[in-house]
Design a protein around this motif. Structure first.
Motif, PDB file in Angstrom:
ATOM      1  N   PHE A  12       0.832  -1.197   0.000  1.00  0.00           N
ATOM      2  CA  PHE A  12       0.000   0.000   0.000  1.00  0.00           C
ATOM      3  C   PHE A  12       0.871   1.252   0.000  1.00  0.00           C
ATOM      4  O   PHE A  12       0.642   2.181  -0.789  1.00  0.00           O
ATOM      5  N   LEU A  13       1.880   1.284   0.860  1.00  0.00           N
ATOM      6  CA  LEU A  13       2.756   2.456   0.912  1.00  0.00           C
ATOM      7  C   LEU A  13       3.517   2.654  -0.395  1.00  0.00           C
ATOM      8  O   LEU A  13       3.703   3.792  -0.837  1.00  0.00           O
ATOM      9  N   ALA A  14       3.931   1.574  -1.016  1.00  0.00           N
ATOM     10  CA  ALA A  14       4.593   1.685  -2.317  1.00  0.00           C
ATOM     11  C   ALA A  14       3.628   2.297  -3.330  1.00  0.00           C
ATOM     12  O   ALA A  14       4.009   3.155  -4.130  1.00  0.00           O
ATOM     13  N   GLY A  15       2.367   1.869  -3.284  1.00  0.00           N
ATOM     14  CA  GLY A  15       1.352   2.450  -4.161  1.00  0.00           C
ATOM     15  C   GLY A  15       1.177   3.932  -3.915  1.00  0.00           C
ATOM     16  O   GLY A  15       1.044   4.725  -4.854  1.00  0.00           O
ATOM     17  N   GLU A  16       1.202   4.327  -2.654  1.00  0.00           N
ATOM     18  CA  GLU A  16       1.076   5.751  -2.318  1.00  0.00           C
ATOM     19  C   GLU A  16       2.250   6.552  -2.887  1.00  0.00           C
ATOM     20  O   GLU A  16       2.063   7.652  -3.405  1.00  0.00           O
ATOM     21  N   LEU A  17       3.436   5.998  -2.788  1.00  0.00           N
ATOM     22  CA  LEU A  17       4.610   6.688  -3.333  1.00  0.00           C
ATOM     23  C   LEU A  17       4.503   6.842  -4.847  1.00  0.00           C
ATOM     24  O   LEU A  17       4.780   7.921  -5.389  1.00  0.00           O
ATOM     25  N   TYR A  18       4.111   5.785  -5.530  1.00  0.00           N
ATOM     26  CA  TYR A  18       3.947   5.873  -6.986  1.00  0.00           C
ATOM     27  C   TYR A  18       2.844   6.860  -7.354  1.00  0.00           C
ATOM     28  O   TYR A  18       2.974   7.622  -8.317  1.00  0.00           O
ATOM     29  N   ARG A  19       1.758   6.872  -6.588  1.00  0.00           N
ATOM     30  CA  ARG A  19       0.672   7.809  -6.869  1.00  0.00           C
ATOM     31  C   ARG A  19       1.163   9.245  -6.719  1.00  0.00           C
ATOM     32  O   ARG A  19       0.876  10.096  -7.557  1.00  0.00           O
ATOM     33  N   GLU A  20       1.931   9.511  -5.680  1.00  0.00           N
ATOM     34  CA  GLU A  20       2.474  10.858  -5.461  1.00  0.00           C
ATOM     35  C   GLU A  20       3.398  11.277  -6.605  1.00  0.00           C
ATOM     36  O   GLU A  20       3.508  12.458  -6.907  1.00  0.00           O
ATOM     37  N   GLN A  21       4.042  10.303  -7.225  1.00  0.00           N
ATOM     38  CA  GLN A  21       4.948  10.580  -8.348  1.00  0.00           C
ATOM     39  C   GLN A  21       4.203  10.541  -9.683  1.00  0.00           C
ATOM     40  O   GLN A  21       4.822  10.585 -10.741  1.00  0.00           O
ATOM     41  N   GLU A  22       2.878  10.466  -9.619  1.00  0.00           N
ATOM     42  CA  GLU A  22       2.000  10.428 -10.802  1.00  0.00           C
ATOM     43  C   GLU A  22       2.318   9.249 -11.720  1.00  0.00           C
ATOM     44  O   GLU A  22       2.243   9.348 -12.936  1.00  0.00           O
ATOM     45  N   GLN A  23       2.650   8.113 -11.113  1.00  0.00           N
ATOM     46  CA  GLN A  23       2.879   6.875 -11.857  1.00  0.00           C
ATOM     47  C   GLN A  23       1.717   5.930 -11.542  1.00  0.00           C
ATOM     48  O   GLN A  23       1.850   4.969 -10.782  1.00  0.00           O
ATOM     49  N   ALA A  24       0.584   6.228 -12.155  1.00  0.00           N
ATOM     50  CA  ALA A  24      -0.664   5.547 -11.825  1.00  0.00           C
ATOM     51  C   ALA A  24      -0.612   4.044 -12.073  1.00  0.00           C
ATOM     52  O   ALA A  24      -1.158   3.268 -11.275  1.00  0.00           O
ATOM     53  N   GLU A  25       0.016   3.614 -13.134  1.00  0.00           N
ATOM     54  CA  GLU A  25       0.034   2.180 -13.433  1.00  0.00           C
ATOM     55  C   GLU A  25       0.829   1.399 -12.390  1.00  0.00           C
ATOM     56  O   GLU A  25       0.426   0.314 -11.987  1.00  0.00           O
ATOM     57  N   GLU A  26       1.945   1.949 -11.965  1.00  0.00           N
ATOM     58  CA  GLU A  26       2.726   1.292 -10.912  1.00  0.00           C
ATOM     59  C   GLU A  26       1.949   1.307  -9.598  1.00  0.00           C
ATOM     60  O   GLU A  26       1.946   0.325  -8.856  1.00  0.00           O
ATOM     61  N   ALA A  27       1.307   2.432  -9.304  1.00  0.00           N
ATOM     62  CA  ALA A  27       0.491   2.519  -8.091  1.00  0.00           C
ATOM     63  C   ALA A  27      -0.610   1.470  -8.134  1.00  0.00           C
ATOM     64  O   ALA A  27      -0.854   0.781  -7.143  1.00  0.00           O
ATOM     65  N   ARG A  28      -1.251   1.320  -9.277  1.00  0.00           N
ATOM     66  CA  ARG A  28      -2.328   0.332  -9.437  1.00  0.00           C
ATOM     67  C   ARG A  28      -1.823  -1.078  -9.137  1.00  0.00           C
ATOM     68  O   ARG A  28      -2.449  -1.846  -8.421  1.00  0.00           O
ATOM     69  N   ARG A  29      -0.646  -1.401  -9.663  1.00  0.00           N
ATOM     70  CA  ARG A  29      -0.068  -2.732  -9.413  1.00  0.00           C
ATOM     71  C   ARG A  29       0.192  -2.958  -7.931  1.00  0.00           C
ATOM     72  O   ARG A  29      -0.069  -4.036  -7.410  1.00  0.00           O
ATOM     73  N   MET A  30       0.693  -1.941  -7.245  1.00  0.00           N
ATOM     74  CA  MET A  30       0.993  -2.072  -5.816  1.00  0.00           C
ATOM     75  C   MET A  30      -0.292  -2.226  -5.001  1.00  0.00           C
ATOM     76  O   MET A  30      -0.373  -3.068  -4.108  1.00  0.00           O
ATOM     77  N   TYR A  31      -1.306  -1.424  -5.299  1.00  0.00           N
ATOM     78  CA  TYR A  31      -2.576  -1.525  -4.579  1.00  0.00           C
ATOM     79  C   TYR A  31      -3.230  -2.887  -4.818  1.00  0.00           C
ATOM     80  O   TYR A  31      -3.754  -3.504  -3.893  1.00  0.00           O
ATOM     81  N   GLN A  32      -3.186  -3.344  -6.060  1.00  0.00           N
ATOM     82  CA  GLN A  32      -3.791  -4.648  -6.360  1.00  0.00           C
ATOM     83  C   GLN A  32      -3.065  -5.762  -5.617  1.00  0.00           C
ATOM     84  O   GLN A  32      -3.700  -6.688  -5.110  1.00  0.00           O
ATOM     85  N   ARG A  33      -1.759  -5.672  -5.542  1.00  0.00           N
ATOM     86  CA  ARG A  33      -0.992  -6.684  -4.798  1.00  0.00           C
ATOM     87  C   ARG A  33      -1.369  -6.641  -3.321  1.00  0.00           C
ATOM     88  O   ARG A  33      -1.538  -7.675  -2.684  1.00  0.00           O
TER      89      ARG A  33
END
Length: 64
Positions: A12-33
């Protein structure tokens, strides 16, 4: 995540970091995991689900 890949909060935290960096696809992968792993409290699961739902649509699954 290397130390405990089975703890949802790390993902979840990795997803938050990617979201903050506007990397939505990476954030999506982290949240799904994160959602694939045991999440002990419903409020925490909802937090991950809401974060995932708040991402922009995935262009590869858009049917427009």
């Amino acid at each position: 995540m290397e130390l405990n890949p089975y703890f949802y909060y790390s993902w979840f935290l990795a997803g938050e970091l990617y979201r903050e960096q506007e990397q939505a696809e990476e954030a999506r992968r982290m949240y799904q995991r994160a959602l694939e792993l045991p999440i002990p409290r419903l409020v925490d699961r909802r937090q991950v689900e809401e974060a995932l739902a708040g991402l922009p649509p995935n262009p590869s699954t858009s049917h427009e």
